[in-house]
Design a protein around this motif. Structure first.
Motif, PDB file in Angstrom:
ATOM      1  N   SER A  77     -83.663 -16.770 -19.735  1.00 40.57           N
ATOM      2  CA  SER A  77     -84.220 -18.120 -19.709  1.00 40.57           C
ATOM      3  C   SER A  77     -83.383 -19.001 -18.787  1.00 40.57           C
ATOM      4  CB  SER A  77     -84.244 -18.722 -21.116  1.00 40.57           C
ATOM      5  OG  SER A  77     -84.609 -20.089 -21.057  1.00 40.57           O
ATOM      6  N   HIS A 118     -71.364 -23.993 -27.894  1.00 39.67           N
ATOM      7  CA  HIS A 118     -72.286 -22.840 -27.928  1.00 39.67           C
ATOM      8  C   HIS A 118     -72.383 -22.261 -26.513  1.00 39.67           C
ATOM      9  CE1 HIS A 118     -73.532 -25.714 -31.103  1.00 39.67           C
ATOM     10  NE2 HIS A 118     -73.728 -24.638 -31.834  1.00 39.67           N
ATOM     11  N   VAL A 153     -72.971 -20.236 -23.232  1.00 38.17           N
ATOM     12  CA  VAL A 153     -73.840 -19.141 -22.816  1.00 38.17           C
ATOM     13  C   VAL A 153     -72.995 -17.968 -22.333  1.00 38.17           C
ATOM     14  CG1 VAL A 153     -75.582 -18.445 -21.120  1.00 38.17           C
ATOM     15  CG2 VAL A 153     -75.766 -20.673 -22.258  1.00 38.17           C
ATOM     16  N   GLN A 179     -80.957 -23.780 -21.928  1.00 39.31           N
ATOM     17  CA  GLN A 179     -80.290 -23.770 -23.224  1.00 39.31           C
ATOM     18  C   GLN A 179     -80.769 -25.001 -23.975  1.00 39.31           C
ATOM     19  OE1 GLN A 179     -76.107 -24.958 -23.436  1.00 39.31           O
ATOM     20  NE2 GLN A 179     -75.727 -23.404 -25.002  1.00 39.31           N
ATOM     21  N   ASP A 180     -81.419 -24.795 -25.106  1.00 41.80           N
ATOM     22  CA  ASP A 180     -81.891 -25.939 -25.897  1.00 41.80           C
ATOM     23  C   ASP A 180     -80.713 -26.721 -26.463  1.00 41.80           C
ATOM     24  OD1 ASP A 180     -84.508 -25.354 -25.427  1.00 41.80           O
ATOM     25  OD2 ASP A 180     -84.898 -24.444 -27.382  1.00 41.80           O
ATOM     26  N   LYS A 199     -82.608 -30.072 -22.722  1.00 39.06           N
ATOM     27  CA  LYS A 199     -82.215 -28.793 -22.153  1.00 39.06           C
ATOM     28  C   LYS A 199     -81.089 -28.913 -21.138  1.00 39.06           C
ATOM     29  CE  LYS A 199     -86.609 -26.365 -22.828  1.00 39.06           C
ATOM     30  NZ  LYS A 199     -86.997 -27.229 -23.940  1.00 39.06           N
ATOM     31  N   ASN A 200     -80.143 -27.983 -21.263  1.00 40.96           N
ATOM     32  CA  ASN A 200     -79.242 -27.671 -20.166  1.00 40.96           C
ATOM     33  C   ASN A 200     -79.912 -26.594 -19.318  1.00 40.96           C
ATOM     34  OD1 ASN A 200     -77.174 -29.342 -21.159  1.00 40.96           O
ATOM     35  ND2 ASN A 200     -76.257 -27.679 -22.355  1.00 40.96           N
ATOM     36  N   TYR A 225     -72.803 -27.186 -24.867  1.00 39.51           N
ATOM     37  CA  TYR A 225     -72.469 -25.932 -24.185  1.00 39.51           C
ATOM     38  C   TYR A 225     -71.063 -25.481 -24.576  1.00 39.51           C
ATOM     39  CZ  TYR A 225     -71.869 -22.354 -20.634  1.00 39.51           C
ATOM     40  OH  TYR A 225     -71.652 -21.156 -20.009  1.00 39.51           O
ATOM     41  N   VAL A 255     -79.346 -23.455 -16.796  1.00 41.36           N
ATOM     42  CA  VAL A 255     -78.303 -22.474 -16.496  1.00 41.36           C
ATOM     43  C   VAL A 255     -78.827 -21.499 -15.446  1.00 41.36           C
ATOM     44  CG1 VAL A 255     -76.650 -20.836 -17.465  1.00 41.36           C
ATOM     45  CG2 VAL A 255     -77.622 -22.633 -18.935  1.00 41.36           C
ATOM     46  N   ASN A 285     -79.547 -17.755 -19.162  1.00 44.36           N
ATOM     47  CA  ASN A 285     -79.423 -17.659 -20.614  1.00 44.36           C
ATOM     48  C   ASN A 285     -80.351 -16.579 -21.165  1.00 44.36           C
ATOM     49  OD1 ASN A 285     -78.752 -18.136 -23.268  1.00 44.36           O
ATOM     50  ND2 ASN A 285     -79.886 -20.060 -23.435  1.00 44.36           N
TER      51      ASN A 285
END
Length: 548
Positions: free
Chosen positions: A77, A386, A388, A80-81, A297-298, A383, A300, A74
């Motif tokens: 990062s 939104h 990524v 993903q929050d 968090k996810n 996800y 990724v 991401n």
């Protein structure tokens, strides 16, 4: 669900040589064992979102992916929050029904559970709310079915049956798919519709067979900290209270109103059913809420493709579980989630390792560990809303949830068999193992709507999801069904879903290889598998790919 192959799927199967041949790399079961044993230990406290268990789980997974050479997916990062709200009910008063022949008072946990989606209400109270039985609580205009027709439930308490009206059918056809559950049968839908109708409280009647799990699962899943998606208005449009009551208590409630639950349930199965007010009966409940907003968090992780890096194949699994839950008789109150879903999470690591060893594929591969599946697929839903990586550029993938330790099987059970052309990829991999794909033996349990693949399907992305087969090499279908019942009754969503050094991993090894071969083939081909013609998700996929 469809039991026959589409023309397009047959064409794919006929061109079997065009599908990728099995690679010489096999995912490591030893890696899976290491990961499952680690993240399902008591040190991870049941991996509830927003806890130390989440921090430890994600740190451990990043360490494993980083060591393999994967990239944070991401924008630099690993994460993903996912904005969530943790709500813990406290000081829960009994759920009381007054005004009937006999007052009814139900205790929290043993006879009823209650919660709220509203995220700004430290105190919830529903007082003297008129009660209405609304059958299955379904409003489906396309099926000319509306259990709320002619009744105003605004500010009232609705009592709802679980599953679909035709769940007892023996065949897979009927107003709501016959024996196969539709989304209208899921508790998530029933609470959504009740809120849309303005109900102050929505209570589902628990019945083990149509719910597909016992009261012990409801009790462990719906008490303690609950997680809901955050929103700008604090979910103000949701019912003040949602919950479940045991079937026997619902029967007593109806009897108190001069009604019969069995008679009402039979009437609710027929088109044209009219909601039934419980004359004079009113519901009252109250509870306090501890509210904590946080960002779960996810995770990724990315293995970039070498030829078409802007096309993506997903491997998905949820890392979370329930944290602390109702204690077992021995006092153990940690729901470790070893099978559900440390196994799927461990499979992500083993598959990433195998793909690194085999070398990059033409397309990019994404290893996605999502949060809050146990709270209603919240991480994967976030996800999906939104993404990524653009969903129009996401080819498809596999979802892994609760791999079976029952031993080697002659088959796998495909959840949603016949819905997409991904079946061709699985059939190819199965043929190499001299195994077959089977339809769900219990489609009434609605597994298609109970794991993270559904969040991607709603956005048109085909995801393959299968479970370990029940036709076991040792003992056949009877032994497989027995093992499934044993897990569901004694470990599922309970403190005894723990790592066992005596597990038989041979069945998992075979299934893990299937996931690897399917994902590898998807990642090296140029085609875009679609949903079969007429499937509910086909139009969404066609629209997203229209300009490609």
């Amino acid at each position: 669900m469809r039991s026959s192959l589409s023309v397009g799927l047959i064409a794919l199967l006929a061109g079997g040589a065009a599908l990728a041949t099995p690679s010489n790399v096999a995912p490591s079961i030893d890696t899976m064992k290491e990961v499952v044993k680690e993240i399902s230990s008591d040190a991870y406290e049941g991996r509830a979102p927003g806890t130390v268990g989440e921090e430890k789980t994600l740190a451990y997974l990043v360490q494993r992916f980083e060591a393999l050479g994967l990239k944070p997916g991401n924008k630099g990062s690993w994460f993903q929050d996912v904005p969530l709200v943790e709500i813990t009910a406290k000081n829960v008063a009994p759920l009381r029904f007054s005004g009937g022949k006999t007052p009814i008072s139900l205790n929290y946990g043993s006879q009823m559970v209650v919660a709220t989606y509203r995220t700004t209400r430290p105190h919830i109270e529903v007082k003297d709310s008129p009660v209405i039985f609304v059958g299955y609580g379904i409003n489906a205009p396309e099926k000319k079915w509306n259990d709320y027709a002619g009744v105003n439930v605004r500010g009232k308490t609705v009592i709802i049956l679980v599953n679909d009206p035709d769940y007892q059918a023996t065949a897979l056809h009927g107003p709501f798919g016959g024996r196969a559950m539709t989304y209208y049968g899921r508790w998530t839908y029933k609470f959504e519709e009740a809120a849309g109708q303005g109900a102050a409280a929505a209570i589902i009647v628990h019945d083990t067979v149509p719910a597909a799990y016992g009261w012990n699962v409801v009790q462990s899943s719906w008490t303690g900290a609950q997680h809901v998606a955050d929103s700008a208005n604090g979910n103000a449009g949701q019912s003040a209270a949602i919950g479940w009551i045991q079937k026997d208590q619902a029967a007593a409630l109806m009897a108190s109103a001069g009604l019969n639950l069995d008679t009402l349930s039979a009437a609710a199965k027929k088109r044209g059913f009219k909601a039934v007010p419980l004359k004079g009966v009113k519901a009252s409940l109250s509870f306090d809420n501890m509210i904590r907003k946080h960002r779960s968090k996810n995770l990724v992780a990315l293995l970039p493709g070498k030829d078409r890096p802007d096309e993506y194949v997903l491997y998905a699994a949820h890392w979370d579980h329930l944290g602390q839950c109702k204690a077992a008789p021995d006092g153990d109150d940690i729901c470790n989630g070893a099978i559900d879903n440390a196994t799927g999470t461990a499979a992500l690591v083993a598959l990433a390792e195998a793909n690194v060893k085999a070398g990059p594929t033409d397309r990019s591969q994404v290893f996605l560990a999502v949060t809050a599946e146990e709270s209603g697929l919240l991480g994967s839903a976030y996800y999906g809303n939104h993404p990524v990586f653009p969903l129009s550029q996401t080819v498809g993938g596999v979802n892994m949830d609760a791999l079976s330790m029952a031993g080697p099987a002659r088959n796998v059970v495909v959840i949603g068999r016949g819905k997409s052309q991904l079946d061709a990829y699985l059939d190819r991999a199965l043929a190499a193992q001299n195994r077959v794909a089977s339809l769900e033996p219990t489609p009434e349990k609605g597994f298609y709507y109970r794991s993270d693949h559904f969040s991607f399907a709603k956005h048109g992305v085909p995801m393959l999801y299968f479970e370990g087969g029940q036709d076991l090499v040792k003992g056949g279908p009877e032994a497989g069904a027995r093992a499934a019942r044993d897990y569901e009754e004694h470990r599922y969503h309970g403190p005894k879903d723990e790592y066992d050094p005596n597990w038989d991993w041979s069945g998992v090894k075979a299934d893990l290889t299937l996931y690897y071969e399917v994902g590898r083939a998807l990642s090296n081909r140029t085609d875009w598998p679609n949903w079969t013609p007429g499937d509910e998700f086909r139009a969404i996929r066609d629209k997203s790919r229209a300009d490609k």
